[in-house]
Structures are given as C-alpha cells and as structure tokens.
Design a protein around this motif. Sequence first.
Motif, short mmCIF file in Angstrom:
data_model
loop_
_atom_site.label_atom_id
_atom_site.label_comp_id
_atom_site.label_asym_id
_atom_site.label_seq_id
_atom_site.Cartn_x
_atom_site.Cartn_y
_atom_site.Cartn_z
N ALA A 153 11.29 2.98 -11.59
CA ALA A 153 10.90 2.73 -10.21
C ALA A 153 11.95 3.18 -9.30
CB ALA A 153 10.53 1.31 -10.31
N ALA A 154 13.24 3.09 -9.93
CA ALA A 154 14.28 3.66 -8.74
C ALA A 154 14.72 5.01 -8.83
CB ALA A 154 15.54 2.72 -9.22
N ALA A 155 14.52 5.60 -9.87
CA ALA A 155 14.88 7.18 -10.29
C ALA A 155 14.04 8.20 -9.45
CB ALA A 155 14.70 7.45 -11.60
N PRO A 156 14.80 9.27 -8.86
CA PRO A 156 14.24 10.22 -8.13
C PRO A 156 13.15 11.05 -9.21
CG PRO A 156 16.43 10.72 -8.71
CD PRO A 156 16.29 9.45 -9.03
N GLN A 157 12.26 11.56 -8.75
CA GLN A 157 11.37 12.41 -9.40
C GLN A 157 12.13 13.57 -9.87
OE1 GLN A 157 8.44 15.07 -7.15
NE2 GLN A 157 6.90 13.93 -8.35
N GLY A 158 11.57 13.77 -11.23
CA GLY A 158 12.51 15.02 -11.81
C GLY A 158 11.86 16.09 -11.79
N GLU A 200 4.32 12.03 -14.60
CA GLU A 200 5.29 11.14 -14.39
C GLU A 200 6.25 10.96 -15.64
OE1 GLU A 200 3.69 6.84 -14.53
OE2 GLU A 200 3.25 8.02 -12.71
N GLN A 201 5.72 11.13 -16.85
CA GLN A 201 6.47 10.86 -17.99
C GLN A 201 7.54 11.61 -18.52
OE1 GLN A 201 3.37 11.81 -18.01
NE2 GLN A 201 2.40 12.73 -20.02
N LEU A 202 7.42 12.75 -17.98
CA LEU A 202 8.61 13.84 -17.83
C LEU A 202 9.92 13.24 -17.20
CD1 LEU A 202 6.93 17.42 -17.36
CD2 LEU A 202 7.54 15.93 -19.62
N ARG A 203 9.73 12.30 -16.23
CA ARG A 203 10.96 11.76 -15.84
C ARG A 203 11.92 11.16 -16.81
NH1 ARG A 203 10.29 8.00 -10.62
NH2 ARG A 203 8.90 9.57 -10.37
N PHE A 204 11.20 10.29 -17.90
CA PHE A 204 11.84 9.70 -18.76
C PHE A 204 12.56 10.74 -19.74
CE2 PHE A 204 8.78 6.47 -17.84
CZ PHE A 204 9.76 5.32 -17.69
N LEU A 205 11.75 11.89 -20.19
CA LEU A 205 12.39 12.87 -21.05
C LEU A 205 13.72 13.72 -20.55
CD1 LEU A 205 9.24 14.30 -23.02
CD2 LEU A 205 10.90 12.44 -23.71
N GLU A 206 13.12 13.83 -19.17
CA GLU A 206 14.53 14.71 -18.40
C GLU A 206 15.82 13.76 -18.60
OE1 GLU A 206 13.44 17.22 -14.85
OE2 GLU A 206 11.46 16.22 -15.10
N ASN A 207 15.65 12.65 -18.87
CA ASN A 207 16.74 11.70 -18.39
C ASN A 207 17.21 11.01 -20.05
OD1 ASN A 207 17.74 11.54 -15.68
ND2 ASN A 207 15.62 11.87 -15.48
N GLY A 208 16.69 11.37 -21.02
CA GLY A 208 17.32 11.02 -22.35
C GLY A 208 16.56 9.81 -22.63
N TRP A 209 15.63 9.24 -22.12
CA TRP A 209 14.86 7.93 -22.66
C TRP A 209 13.88 8.29 -23.87
CZ3 TRP A 209 15.38 3.07 -20.58
CH2 TRP A 209 16.36 3.07 -19.23
N THR A 210 13.64 7.59 -24.82
CA THR A 210 12.83 7.78 -25.95
C THR A 210 11.46 7.41 -25.47
OG1 THR A 210 14.78 7.36 -27.24
CG2 THR A 210 12.61 7.08 -28.32
N PRO A 254 0.77 -1.27 -0.02
CA PRO A 254 -0.19 -0.04 -0.02
C PRO A 254 0.82 1.30 -0.02
CG PRO A 254 -0.01 -1.12 2.01
CD PRO A 254 0.65 -1.94 1.25
N ASP A 255 2.01 1.30 0.34
CA ASP A 255 3.03 2.16 0.15
C ASP A 255 3.46 2.68 -0.99
OD1 ASP A 255 2.72 2.24 3.17
OD2 ASP A 255 4.63 0.82 3.11
N LEU A 256 3.19 2.19 -2.00
CA LEU A 256 3.70 2.34 -3.25
C LEU A 256 2.90 3.73 -3.83
CD1 LEU A 256 3.86 -1.18 -5.12
CD2 LEU A 256 5.76 0.16 -4.41
N ASP A 257 3.63 4.52 -4.50
CA ASP A 257 3.22 5.99 -4.45
C ASP A 257 2.56 6.34 -6.10
OD1 ASP A 257 5.35 6.05 -6.02
OD2 ASP A 257 6.38 7.74 -4.86
N SER A 258 2.63 5.18 -7.08
CA SER A 258 1.98 5.47 -8.42
C SER A 258 1.70 4.40 -8.93
CB SER A 258 3.12 6.20 -9.24
OG SER A 258 4.25 5.35 -9.39
#
Length: 284
Positions: free
Chosen positions: A215-220, A229-239, A82-86
């Motif tokens: 799941a392991a990365a900090p919030q962008g 949440e999808q901006l976490r990927f773009l901020e870190n260079g994922w496609t 229950p502690d998962l945040d997303s």
Amino acid sequence: MPGGERSAARALVVIPARHGSTRLPGKPLLSIAGRTLLERVLANANAAARLAGNCDIVVATDDERIADHARELGADVRMTSPDLDSGSARAFAAALQCAIAPDHVINLQGDAPFVAPDVIAGLIAALRSGSADVATPVYRLDWARLDRLRAHKQTAPFSGTTCVRDAQGRALWFSKTILPALRDEAGLRIADPLSPVWQHLGLYAYTMRALEWFAAAPQGRYEAMEGLEQLRFLENGWTVATVPVAAPDHALSGIDTPQDLVLAEDAIARLGDPFPAAAEQSPA
C-alpha cells in the motif's frame, strides 16, 4: 526486505465493492440469475471462512447504497475512501479498521462471483502453513484451453494472465504474454494432455506485513508495463506462492460489462448455479 516468522493466524476476507465503475456503474447491486453480484461473492466468502476457520469477513465500499445492501445480507461493512486506486489498497484500508489486526488478508474482488470457496480457503491455508508473503491461485491449461486463450488474445491481447513457477511452486513471473514459449509443441501435445502453461486467477492472500508494504510502495516498472499489480512484489523480492487449483467451469474471472452479465447468466444456465452450494456451506 520481506520475510519473517509465520504462526497460525487470524484471517480477514475483504470484499472491495465500488459503485463507480465506468463500464458498469453499481455492479455489486446488479442481479445475476436472481442474486446480486455482492450476494454471490459474500456467500462464497462465508463458505470459505467456515472451511478455513478463524476467519472474519468485511465488505469495503465507498458507497452507502452498497453498504446498506451488504448489511441487509448480514455482512460487516467498512467505509473506505473513494480515492483509493485498487482493490488491494481498499483491502488494506479495511483491515486497518479492525479492532484486532488480522495476520492474513484475502482480497476477494466484489465482481468475481464464481471464485469457489475451497480456492479462497486454500490460499489461507497456504499462508498459514508456508513461508510465503503472498499466495495466489493458478491452474494448468489443457491444450484446448490454451488454444482458446491464444485465439482470444488475437482480439484482446491483455486478457488472461499466465504464470511461470519454480520447482517449489513459487511464482517466477506473471505476464499478459503466454509463457513459456513452447519448443517442439507437437511433441509436447503427444506426451501430455496438459500443456506446460499455467493461467492465473486474480485472487490474492497477503500477510498483513506484505500488504502494508504494498500500500505504501510506488508502482513497479514492469507492473506498469504489464498492468499486473502482483509484479510489484516480485520486482522487490517478496515471495509469491502459487496454489494449484482445478480449472474453473465458469470461465468468467470478473463482471465488467453488460455483456459479462449475459455471459454469466448463460454459464449458470448451462453449468448450474454454484450459489446454493456456497450458501449451504455458509455459517449461520
């Protein structure tokens, strides 16, 4: 850094379903036109799995009441903290419990009953055939829909997400602001019945590698500002591949309030119920 080889792959659709919604407690168990919310989402997932092939489905929950209902519907269940945040974190936790790790994971929110099976299957196909790390659907707004979105944002500025894409359909950015700004809009309206604005549907397919990183990365920084949440990927260079789909008839992206339940039943009364079609496509 992101990247890596792709292969024809096993997909897993995860339906995160929590009981503890603050605005609508127990919503996966609530009824819309005689079918529970979870029943409707599961029917769409089953139909999508049949279209895509080589695809499993699990319901990820932290509540035994939802787990029992999911099993009554014939679904596999994974209990998650229950502690998962997303929903994405819950999808990753469920994927880790599979005997054979999937290559691709689709996060199909348990409060989104109107996501068409072909949209879900299209995301799976996009990851299987392309080089993206994430895939998500978008649809181009006609001018009437754009006008309605602008009007809605006058009172609800953080509803509705737009997307800017490159020439290959990869996401450049997502925003709660309507992007792009339109110079000479009057001329654009005359030239094309569709506006240049793409709206995002909140549904994601990930490579397992990308989801594990997420799941392991900090919030962008921009993710926190926009609440996307999808901006976490773009901020870190994922496609992130964007998959064009038809504009949905049932405009509700999710069920979050009692008013949304009313709107959903009204949409079904006006536009027809997509459930029978999805159930007929579902595997036996």
